[in-house]
Design an enzyme around this catalytic site. Structure first.
Site, PDB file in Angstrom:
ATOM      1  N   ARG A   1       4.359  60.768  36.090  1.00  0.00           N
ATOM      2  CA  ARG A   1       3.189  61.161  36.897  1.00  0.00           C
ATOM      3  C   ARG A   1       2.298  62.102  36.097  1.00  0.00           C
ATOM      4  O   ARG A   1       2.800  62.952  35.360  1.00  0.00           O
ATOM      5  CB  ARG A   1       3.625  61.865  38.178  1.00  0.00           C
ATOM      6  CG  ARG A   1       4.354  60.905  39.082  1.00  0.00           C
ATOM      7  CD  ARG A   1       4.451  61.404  40.493  1.00  0.00           C
ATOM      8  NE  ARG A   1       4.904  60.308  41.298  1.00  0.00           N
ATOM      9  CZ  ARG A   1       5.841  60.389  42.231  1.00  0.00           C
ATOM     10  NH1 ARG A   1       6.390  61.557  42.497  1.00  0.00           N
ATOM     11  NH2 ARG A   1       6.189  59.342  42.921  1.00  0.00           N
TER      12      ARG A   1
ATOM     13  N   ASP B   1      14.193  61.024  46.954  1.00  0.00           N
ATOM     14  CA  ASP B   1      13.349  61.214  45.782  1.00  0.00           C
ATOM     15  C   ASP B   1      12.715  59.875  45.467  1.00  0.00           C
ATOM     16  O   ASP B   1      13.402  58.842  45.472  1.00  0.00           O
ATOM     17  CB  ASP B   1      14.176  61.704  44.584  1.00  0.00           C
ATOM     18  CG  ASP B   1      13.259  62.102  43.443  1.00  0.00           C
ATOM     19  OD1 ASP B   1      12.948  63.292  43.319  1.00  0.00           O
ATOM     20  OD2 ASP B   1      12.822  61.199  42.694  1.00  0.00           O
TER      21      ASP B   1
ATOM     22  N   ARG C   1       8.409  63.805  49.116  1.00  0.00           N
ATOM     23  CA  ARG C   1       8.712  65.093  49.764  1.00  0.00           C
ATOM     24  C   ARG C   1       8.263  65.095  51.230  1.00  0.00           C
ATOM     25  O   ARG C   1       7.086  64.914  51.538  1.00  0.00           O
ATOM     26  CB  ARG C   1       8.129  66.259  48.961  1.00  0.00           C
ATOM     27  CG  ARG C   1       6.680  66.520  49.053  1.00  0.00           C
ATOM     28  CD  ARG C   1       6.257  67.590  48.076  1.00  0.00           C
ATOM     29  NE  ARG C   1       6.472  67.165  46.697  1.00  0.00           N
ATOM     30  CZ  ARG C   1       5.627  67.395  45.698  1.00  0.00           C
ATOM     31  NH1 ARG C   1       4.524  68.062  45.900  1.00  0.00           N
ATOM     32  NH2 ARG C   1       5.874  66.966  44.478  1.00  0.00           N
TER      33      ARG C   1
ATOM     34  N   SER D   1       5.157  61.576  45.655  1.00  0.00           N
ATOM     35  CA  SER D   1       6.576  61.871  45.855  1.00  0.00           C
ATOM     36  C   SER D   1       7.004  61.618  47.297  1.00  0.00           C
ATOM     37  O   SER D   1       6.189  61.420  48.186  1.00  0.00           O
ATOM     38  CB  SER D   1       6.867  63.319  45.487  1.00  0.00           C
ATOM     39  OG  SER D   1       6.545  64.155  46.565  1.00  0.00           O
TER      40      SER D   1
ATOM     41  N   ASP E   1      18.488  69.641  40.566  1.00  0.00           N
ATOM     42  CA  ASP E   1      17.793  69.400  39.291  1.00  0.00           C
ATOM     43  C   ASP E   1      16.332  69.846  39.285  1.00  0.00           C
ATOM     44  O   ASP E   1      15.737  70.020  38.237  1.00  0.00           O
ATOM     45  CB  ASP E   1      17.868  67.912  38.913  1.00  0.00           C
ATOM     46  CG  ASP E   1      17.282  66.997  39.985  1.00  0.00           C
ATOM     47  OD1 ASP E   1      16.805  67.508  41.014  1.00  0.00           O
ATOM     48  OD2 ASP E   1      17.308  65.762  39.804  1.00  0.00           O
ATOM     49  N   HIS E   2      15.760  70.055  40.464  1.00  0.00           N
ATOM     50  CA  HIS E   2      14.331  70.396  40.515  1.00  0.00           C
ATOM     51  C   HIS E   2      14.080  71.890  40.304  1.00  0.00           C
ATOM     52  O   HIS E   2      13.402  72.304  39.390  1.00  0.00           O
ATOM     53  CB  HIS E   2      13.738  69.964  41.863  1.00  0.00           C
ATOM     54  CG  HIS E   2      13.344  68.519  41.907  1.00  0.00           C
ATOM     55  ND1 HIS E   2      14.213  67.506  41.613  1.00  0.00           N
ATOM     56  CD2 HIS E   2      12.163  67.926  42.220  1.00  0.00           C
ATOM     57  CE1 HIS E   2      13.584  66.340  41.733  1.00  0.00           C
ATOM     58  NE2 HIS E   2      12.339  66.580  42.105  1.00  0.00           N
TER      59      HIS E   2
HETATM   60 FE1  F3S Z   1      12.521  65.180  38.489  1.00  0.00          FE
HETATM   61 FE2  F3S Z   1      10.131  64.507  37.667  1.00  0.00          FE
HETATM   62 FE3  F3S Z   1      11.911  62.692  38.090  1.00  0.00          FE
HETATM   63  S1  F3S Z   1      10.595  66.023  39.192  1.00  0.00           S
HETATM   64  S2  F3S Z   1      13.345  63.447  39.621  1.00  0.00           S
HETATM   65  S3  F3S Z   1      12.016  64.293  36.567  1.00  0.00           S
HETATM   66  S4  F3S Z   1       9.727  62.576  38.615  1.00  0.00           S
END
Ligand code: F3S
Length: 638
Positions: A379, A119, A536, A534, A64-65
């Site tokens: 964010r 995540d 990451r 995040s 999804d990213h």
């Molecule tokens: Fe994607 Fe933004 Fe959520 S990158 S998982 S929609 S914080």
């Protein structure tokens, strides 16, 4: 004495440790999720453990990213993720299916289950009564291998909701209110458990907005009870068999109680560049808006987008205002389409984007230079949108739609009557081809690795004496976006640590990587809440690849701390915060690592003879992991 919901789930999943706040506990993990930006590394790590099939009840790999498939890198990674999932018993969600947390809520989350995800917004599933936590990819890989997940036993805070939301106030405003109250550091070591009469008035998607953005409090997670609303949601989603009631005992106890009267809330906004800089929307009346974005894992549900469509019906966006809408899943998109709600969105002048993270991670949709963008995301860190000097304001979908139509901030009193609260349709349209389920036996599945997939490097064990220099000094609230910026060009390198490491701190100090390359090792000196944001793990892996041996800070964010440990970087906290001012870039430091004890204080010496005391809050196991050179070395590579 009775249990609260958190304690009930923990006690039924406890593998080791005592349920005393702060002491390390090991939890059996029922479900895992990964997304593509962190997932490739997690599956490379899982492969390195030499286990055939995941040991969890359910593991899902979402893409999804980085869905922009420009050049070979992202498609190669997606192909690897698809084949590695099939080989090892993982469900695969291809690009365009939706955003991991929205999809997980709709299809897989279960009341009372434990879930960890690579995540930081994994707590979204807490809206449905799961104990859902964000974790580094390596922790997720270990959970897939059947290992327990270790955390300090959290304190449980009761958030008692009284009254009912009125007017234009939404569940986004509940969590914005809490962020304004507690700040981005206010949730460290805590679980926020929601209770009170107001809970029953919130649907599961509304609850999920709150638990999603509870991550911005730095919390371990947030959780709602599983009740009639949960039952209703699961029924509509066609999986009533997953329902079980989960409520706190009458005599449950909590470390503290916060009361929020929902009837008193009004539309709120988090100002640039932190989610806790919260003020009322009306206080900013007059500020011009050039862009609005509705979507992300926080606010992309059916009810969010249906409300948006109702607000936009028969209205036109002013010229110069760009409104982007990203549905959270194909399911949401299909529900909107079947009710004729796509037309009003398009007719208003809005753009419909793919069902992905999109602009939230800087994948397109960057604002104009110095632009003001109102977003329903979680964010608003500086530069995360892809435009360094843009100003991002976090709001609800209702607020974003109204401000987009006005082209500026306005007083909600001028917005007219809000649409009635959205209920689910009695039945949802069936949708096929969402997920790829793995075969029973993946032995014959052929793994495909494109050239972008670079094997994991091995790291050496901690040396007995560290002699190094501070090669970077940074201030408070350094985020993982500061450490490793997001964006299409950079995250496409997520399976290639040497290549992605070239971008470490690139937007903070463009010479940092060069300095690291000229030294054998280096130390980073940071302020409060270092590494927030995040999950990451590249923000730890990259520095480790470059030779960072320790970070010395005033305080550390939870998930980044875990990632540093997983990759063998010493997370040290200054015993005396005023020592921060005595150290500067270039300060030489030595540390006899044999003097480190779990939770103890050690002494570092500068080349000028200054003694600097540093403490660690490492458990015995965490220290052993660092001494081994990281978690993979500790558990043993195959
Ligand atoms: Fe994607 Fe933004 Fe959520 S990158 S998982 S929609 S914080």
């Amino acid at each position: 004495m009775g249990f609260n919901i958190t304690e009930k789930i923990i006690s039924s999943h406890l593998v080791s440790g005592k349920m005393e706040p702060g002491s390390e506990i090991g939890l059996k993990i029922d479900q895992t999720l990964t997304q593509d930006a962190t997932g490739t590394m997690a599956y490379l790590q899982f492969e390195a453990m030499g286990i055939d099939k995941v040991q969890t009840d359910l593991s899902v790999s979402y893409v999804d990213h980085n869905t922009l498939q420009m050049g070979f890198r992202n498609p190669d990674d997606h192909q690897y993720l698809r084949t590695v999932a099939a080989k090892h018993g993982v469900v695969f969600s291809p690009a365009g299916t939706g955003i991991c947390h929205q999809l997980h809520l709709e299809n897989f989350a279960k009341p009372g289950a434990t879930l960890i995800g690579s995540d930081s917004h994994t707590p979204t599933a807490g809206g449905l009564g799961s104990l859902a936590m964000g974790a580094g990819g390596l922790s997720v890989a270990l959970a897939m291998a059947g290992q327990p997940y270790s955390i300090p036993m959290p304190k449980v805070v009761k958030v008692e909701l009284t009254g009912e939301l009125t007017g234009w106030a939404t569940s986004k405003d509940i969590i914005l209110h809490l962020l304004g109250l507690l700040t981005v550091k206010g949730g460290v070591g805590k679980v926020f458990e929601f209770a009170g009469e107001g809970v029953a008035t919130l649907s599961v998607p509304e609850r999920a907005v709150i638990t999603n953005m509870g991550a911005e409090l730095g919390a371990t997670t947030s959780i709602f009870p599983s009740d009639r609303q949960t039952e209703k949601f699961l029924k509509v989603m066609g999986r009533i068999e997953d329902f079980s009631e989960l409520i706190a005992d009458d005599d449950a106890t909590y470390s503290e109680t916060i009361v929020i009267n929902l009837s008193e809330l009004e539309p709120l906004v988090a100002q640039p560049h932190m989610p806790d800089r919260v003020v009322t929307v009306k206080s900013l009346a007059g500020l011009e808006v050039s862009q609005a974005a509705i979507g992300s894992c926080t606010n992309s549900s059916y009810s969010d987008l249906k409300t948006t469509a109702l607000i936009l019906t028969d209205h036109q966006l002013p010229q110069g205002v760009d409104l982007m809408i990203s549905p959270g899943s194909k399911q949401v998109l299909k529900m909107l389409a079947s009710e004729g709600l796509i037309a009003p969105l398009l007719d208003s002048g809005a753009r419909l984007l793919e069902c992905t993270c999109g602009p939230c991670i800087g994948m397109g949709g960057s604002p104009v230079s110095a632009g003001v963008s109102v977003r329903t995301f979680n964010r608003n860190f500086e530069g995360r949108s892809g435009t360094q000097d843009a100003k991002i304001y976090l709001v609800s979908p209702q607020t974003a739609a109204n401000l987009a139509l006005a082209g500026k901030f306005t007083d909600p009193a001028t917005w007219g009557t809000p649409p009635a609260k959205i209920d689910f349709p009695a039945e949802i349209p069936s949708i096929r081809h969402l997920f790829i389920f793995p075969p029973e036996n993946g032995e014959n599945v052929k793994l495909i690795r494109g050239p972008n997939i670079v094997p994991l490097e091995s790291f050496s064990a901690l040396s007995e004496k560290i002699t190094s220099k501070v090669l970077l000094k940074v201030g408070d609230d350094i985020t993982t976006d500061h450490i490793l910026p997001a964006g299409a060009q950079i995250t496409a390198l997520r399976s290639n640590i040497p290549a992605i490491s070239e971008y470490i701190f690139s937007r903070v100090d463009e010479n940092f990587v060069d300095r690291m390359k000229k030294s054998d090792s280096g130390i980073i000196l940071g302020g409060e809440n270092y590494g927030q944001g995040s999950s990451r793990e590249h923000a730890a892996l990259g520095p480790r690849h470059l030779g960072v041996v320790a970070v010395i800070v005033k305080s550390l964010a939870r998930i980044h701390r875990a990632n540093l440990i997983n990759f063998g970087i010493l997370p040290l906290v200054l015993s005396d915060k005023s020592d921060y001012d005595k150290l500067s870039e270039g300060s030489g430091l030595t540390l006899d690592t044999t003097t480190l004890t779990p939770g103890g204080v050690a002494e570092m010496t500068t080349t000028d003879g200054l003694k600097v005391k540093v403490k660690n809050d490492l458990s015995e196991k965490e220290l052993a992991i660092i001494i081994a050179g990281g978690l993979l070395n500790y558990v043993g590579r195959k």
